[in-house]
Design an enzyme around this catalytic site. Structure first.
Site, short mmCIF file in Angstrom:
data_model
loop_
_atom_site.label_atom_id
_atom_site.label_comp_id
_atom_site.label_asym_id
_atom_site.label_seq_id
_atom_site.Cartn_x
_atom_site.Cartn_y
_atom_site.Cartn_z
N GLU A 238 -8.27 145.44 165.38
CA GLU A 238 -9.46 144.94 164.66
C GLU A 238 -9.65 145.71 163.35
O GLU A 238 -10.39 145.28 162.47
CB GLU A 238 -10.72 145.13 165.53
N ASP B 120 -4.80 159.66 177.59
CA ASP B 120 -4.52 160.62 178.65
C ASP B 120 -4.07 159.90 179.92
O ASP B 120 -4.65 158.87 180.29
CB ASP B 120 -5.83 161.40 178.95
#
Ligand code: TEU
Length: 538
Positions: free
Chosen positions: A263, A209
């Site tokens: 990751e 956002d």
């Protein structure tokens, strides 16, 4: 349906193969009769999304929030607002979505928290609070004035004085949405942990956002007046925004967010940025191969293009400018509408929106659809005395309000369009008895079937996703382009003019905006404001 096959181009990751569908959960499906949509309600509608042919659903915030900005003021990043359900509901939603081959993208409201968030409650307690520097605090200016002239999106200064400690705090949106301070590494780490929390619970990606607003000028300089400002524009746009938007240090933060996703190895979670900037600045939000940021920032050019500029010439130039700006070949991401802007069928009319959806779903890149646009839903009327989105009402000077684009999804002709058995939080648009999923499923030429045909066509033909894009010189008023990959070649022709145009196309019409031309071969006359997708002979 012949097209309902899923090609699996192994070389394309899911977020490139699949269309994204924005769900505003408050308005999508209510499961408990309180008039507010929720996660169990969305769970009930996953079969619809799978049937429609989208591949991922972006759910706007469902976290605990005082709802001053309906979820975009988060008071706990690692929980679900009780009105929306529970963490177990999210987990079940993600599992059931995955079972249907749907991915789940969640909203990362990183720029600011709610003023009720414990972090801010702690920060405002004292100038020496351990969390003071998690937010942006400044001493007053002369005679106790705000530290500078920065303006909020939602009207008034972007600063509010906290009398307890005698300092102002920054809020680019509401005073109840204090900006986090991303110059503080503790804040970056805390937001990385939020990302890991949702990844661990099944999220397949994040829409960041206000991604271009995360960091502001460290010298807090006044912003210059905007010479182009005119009455009717937003108050905030009286200023240019060199110091509150698109700060170079923002990219460092987005690189850290992306690193957390990396990751995850082959799960390939996606990072999408909400970035309202011109192309030259927008493309910086991809980062680089060595230091990647967003997989793609939303390209809002079609959202903000005024209706009277939806012409073949303008659109062709827009597509080419976007292509040229992404010199590195970064992956495109087109959007037609969202929960912050007037609905595309209101801006362009039904025919215009049908053409726009053919464009959206045959351009290169990842398309994002807004819930209800597949029905041709239009803005709801807003009673100025019953406005829920006061912030947006102020932002647009009372000329428009985001409630209009957030009316409940129209499922059927039953009371409240099947959205709720209670009193809906916003009135359902009065056209729901005619304009609803059930009615349009039965009508083979409906807007819904057009969008579904386009989604399944796109899913079944790699050329329409990642194939070459070549503009075709054609008749004035017609935007025509080829999509090709290997022996697959398609011609898309969109007649934005109000007169019929002849089209020389060696191939078979696979789809038209009114779904009444399929199977036609050879040259064809394009009706006014009609679009065609033609499979070209090899
Ligand atoms: O919007 C941020 C932003 O881009 C604003 O310009 C937005 O388009 C609109 O003008 C605000 O009404 C994001 C969310 O999409 C919006 O719903 C939130 O209100 C805002 O951030 C604050 O979180």
């Amino acid at each position: 349906m012949a097209e309902e096959t899923n090609f699996r181009a192994p070389e394309l990751p899911w977020w490139q193969r699949e269309a994204l569908y924005e769900v505003y959960p408050r308005s999508f499906q209510d499961s408990d009769g309180d008039g507010v949509g929720d996660l169990p309600g969305l769970l009930q509608r996953l079969d619809y999304l799978a049937w429609l042919g989208v591949g991922a659903v972006w759910i706007t915030p469902f976290y605990p929030s005082p709802n001053r900005d309906f979820g975009y003021d988060v008071s706990d990043y690692c929980a679900v607002d009780p009105s929306m359900g529970t963490l177990a509901d999210f987990h079940r939603l993600a599992e059931e979505a995955h079972r249907r081959g749907l991915r789940v993208v969640v909203d990362l409201v990183a720029n600011h928290t709610s003023s009720d968030h414990p972090w801010f409650v702690e920060s405002r307690k004292s100038r020496h609070s351990p969390r003071r520097d998690w937010y942006v605090w400044r001493d007053p200016g002369p005679r106790g004035s705000p530290p500078n002239n920065w303006l909020s999106f939602f009207g008034g200064p972007a600063w509010t004085l906290d009398p307890e400690t005698g300092q102002y705090y920054l809020h680019q949106f509401l005073p109840e949405q204090p900006d986090l301070n991303y110059r503080n590494p503790e804040v970056v780490r805390a937001m990385e942990d939020v990302i890991r929390f949702w990844l661990d619970r099944g999220a397949d990606g994040f829409r960041v956002d206000a991604a271009w607003l995360l960091v502001e000028d460290e010298h807090f300089r006044d912003e210059p007046p905007n010479p182009a400002w005119r009455p009717g524009m937003r108050e905030r746009d009286r200023l240019l925004h060199p110091y509150t938007e698109d700060h170079p240090d923002t990219h460092r933060v987005l690189r850290r967010f992306r690193a957390v996703l990396e990751e995850c190895g082959d799960r390939q979670p996606v990072l999408i940025g909400e970035v309202y900037l011109p192309f030259a600045q927008l493309v910086r939000y991809y980062g680089t191969r060595e230091e990647p940021e967003c997989h793609f920032p939303f390209n809002f050019a079609l959202v903000d293009l005024p209706a009277d500029r939806w012409s073949a010439a303008e659109l062709g130039a827009l597509v080419e400018a976007y292509d040229a700006a992404r010199a590195t070949g970064a992956w495109p991401g087109w959007v037609l509408g969202n929960h912050d802007r007037p609905r595309v069928a209101t801006r362009l009319g039904e025919d215009g929106s049908r053409l726009a959806h053919v464009l959206l779903l045959t351009l290169p890149g990842t398309p994002t659809l807004y819930y209800g646009d597949e029905l041709g839903m239009v803005d709801g009327a807003v009673d100025p005395h019953r406005v829920r989105d006061q912030a947006g009402f102020r932002e647009w000077g009372g000329r428009w309000c985001r409630d209009a684009a957030r009316t409940p999804m129209q499922w059927d002709a039953s009371p409240h369009a099947g959205f709720t058995t209670g009193e809906p939080w916003l009135p359902v648009h009065p056209d729901f008895p005619e304009r609803n999923v059930t009615a349009q499923e039965k009508d083979p030429r409906s807007f819904l079937h057009l969008v579904r045909r386009l989604l399944w066509l796109r899913r079944s033909h790699p050329a329409l996703v990642a194939g070459e894009f070549v503009l075709v010189e054609g008749e004035a008023g017609v935007l025509a382009y080829r999509r090709q990959q290997g022996r697959q070649a398609w011609l898309v022709a969109l007649n934005f003019s109000t007169r019929p145009v002849r089209l020389a196309a060696e191939g078979e019409v696979v789809l038209s905006t009114h779904l009444d031309r399929e199977g036609f071969e050879g040259n064809v006359e394009l009706r006014p404001r009609e679009g065609l997708v033609v499979r070209l002979r090899p």
